[in-house]
Structure formats: structure tokens, C-alpha cells
Design an enzyme around this catalytic site. Structure first.
Site, PDB file in Angstrom:
ATOM      1  N   CYS A  48      51.154  33.835  42.044  1.00 34.16           N
ATOM      2  CA  CYS A  48      50.591  32.867  40.699  1.00 34.16           C
ATOM      3  C   CYS A  48      52.605  33.096  40.467  1.00 34.16           C
ATOM      4  CB  CYS A  48      49.801  32.778  40.863  1.00 34.16           C
ATOM      5  SG  CYS A  48      48.972  32.084  38.937  1.00 34.16           S
TER       6      CYS A  48
ATOM      7  N   HIS B 164      45.849  31.135  43.975  1.00 37.31           N
ATOM      8  CA  HIS B 164      45.457  32.817  44.873  1.00 37.31           C
ATOM      9  C   HIS B 164      44.944  32.533  46.129  1.00 37.31           C
ATOM     10  CE1 HIS B 164      45.997  34.093  40.097  1.00 37.31           C
ATOM     11  NE2 HIS B 164      45.844  33.245  39.984  1.00 37.31           N
TER      12      HIS B 164
ATOM     13  N   GLU C 167      43.599  35.353  46.580  1.00 35.01           N
ATOM     14  CA  GLU C 167      42.307  36.745  46.593  1.00 35.01           C
ATOM     15  C   GLU C 167      41.658  36.159  46.146  1.00 35.01           C
ATOM     16  OE1 GLU C 167      44.536  36.919  43.039  1.00 35.01           O
ATOM     17  OE2 GLU C 167      45.530  36.266  44.634  1.00 35.01           O
TER      18      GLU C 167
END
Length: 218
Positions: A90, A195, A197
């Protein structure tokens, strides 16, 4: 027994702690991908790690201030000079570029990738949600996930990549008709605007791809 267990350990990954980033969810995701994760800005730990992850959320200038406060640009540059893997996520992807322009004010980035982070030319901002990407030829990050969706939260991105080296693998995405750089892979350096994750199974697979590329020292 200790020696055998040592051979089976996962790669050691440092998640750079500089006051910006989704540290705990990123740490959990990297651990699930097979890494031994340490959250720190200690220079010796950063240098010794098999992989370094640079997270980041919020404003470009604020992230750069935090990064500079822990000598992050030099830590990143030293690893890359030694061909040691780094992954930016990011705003941790954005700060790798030459500069960022927010609200008409330019801030200097790490100046590793040539390019400027600027406001997207889209009617609907911020860009929040799931989006497909168009991986560049030969991408390793997107192996087995080239057709999947990833989770984005941003209003700024790099919209021109003409200055990137010819051997860089550039992945693109589009929001509301505006095309932007979604990921870059260049030598030991990789980064994503989205992102991983927070991107479910597709993000988990991408992180597995990166962690699996790391070679544990010793």
C-alpha cells in the site's frame, strides 16, 4: 534435533515498524504464509532478515516522515544493494517511488522506482473494495492468482510507468476508468498497491509466493 528443526524453519521476515501500517494483520498473514515474523525497526534485525516488508497506511508525507525517523530509506537501499528481498504494501509501495503529490504538495520518496504518486482521476474516491489486476508477463507474485480479485483502499497511485526499468514486471489495475500501477516486481524488490493481507485466499497465495521465494540464511 535442534539442527534438524533449524533446517525446517520458515524464512525470517522483518515487518518494519515505523509508526505506519497494518502491522498485526500483516504479521498474521505472513506467518500463515510460512514466515517467522518479527516486528521491529532494529537495523541489525532488518539487515539479517531473509525478507523485509514495508507496510504503510495513510498519507504519503506522514509515512515518509516515519520511515526517515528509523532510517528506513537507507535500510531498504542497503538490502537492495545486496540483492536482499523487500516487499512494500500500500503506502509502503508508494513511498518507493520518486515522489508523492497530495493536496498540491510534493514530498520526496525513497526514489527507488522512478515515478510520481498522484490523485486518481476517478469520479468515485477513495477506491475501496475488490478489483482485478492485469499482471505483467513473467510475474512470480501472481502465480496461480492472476485472475483473482484483491482488496484496495486508496485515492492516490502511480498512473504512469514509462520510467520504470525495462526488466521490471508491472501489474496494472483500473478504477472508474483510470488505470494505475497495482504492483511492481524488479529484482529483489516487489510491491503492491493493494493489501494482500486483507485479500482473502488470493492475498494469502500471493504472500505464499513471496515467502516461498525467500532463501533462509544459514
Amino acid at each position: 534435533m535442534t539442527s534438524a528443526l533449524g533446517l525446517l524453519r520458515g524464512p525470517r521476515v522483518v515487518l518494519l515498524d515505523y509508526g505506519s501500517g497494518n502491522l498485526h494483520s500483516a504479521s498474521r498473514a505472513l506467518a500463515a504464509a510460512g514466515a517467522e515474523v518479527e516486528i521491529t525497526a532494529d537495523p541489525e534485525a532488518v539487515a539479517a532478515a531473509d525478507g523485509l516488508v514495508v507496510p504503510g497506511v495513510g498519507a504519503f508525507a506522514a509515512c515518509m516522515d516515519g520511515l526517515v525517523s528509523v532510517d528506513g530509506p537507507s535500510l531498504i537501499a542497503d538490502r537492495l544493494a545486496a540483492s536482499r528481498p523487500v516487499l512494500g504494501i500500500c503506502v509502503g509501495h508508494q513511498v518507493l517511488f520518486t515522489s508523492g503529490v497530495e493536496h498540491g504538495v510534493a514530498s520526496t520518496g525513497c526514489q527507488i522506482y522512478p515515478g510520481t504518486v498522484e490523485r486518481l482521476q476517478a469520479r468515485r474516491l477513495p477506491h475501496i473494495g475488490w478489483n482485478t489486476v492485469q499482471p505483467g508477463a513473467g510475474s512470480r507474485l501472481f502465480d496461480q492468482v492472476a485472475d483473482e480479485r484483491f482488496y484496495f483502499v486508496h485515492s492516490y497511485a502511480v498512473r504512469e510507468a514509462a520510467g520504470l526499468p525495462g526488466d521490471a514486471v508491472v501489474t496494472w489495475a483500473e478504477h472508474d476508468g483510470d488505470r494505475f500501477v497495482a504492483a511492481v516486481e524488479w529484482g529483489a524488490l516487489a510491491s503492491t498497491q493493494f493489501h494482500p493481507e486483507k485479500s482473502g485466499e488470493a492475498g494469502a497465495r500471493l504472500l505464499h509466493n513471496w515467502v516461498d521465494s525467500l532463501v533462509p540464511a544459514g
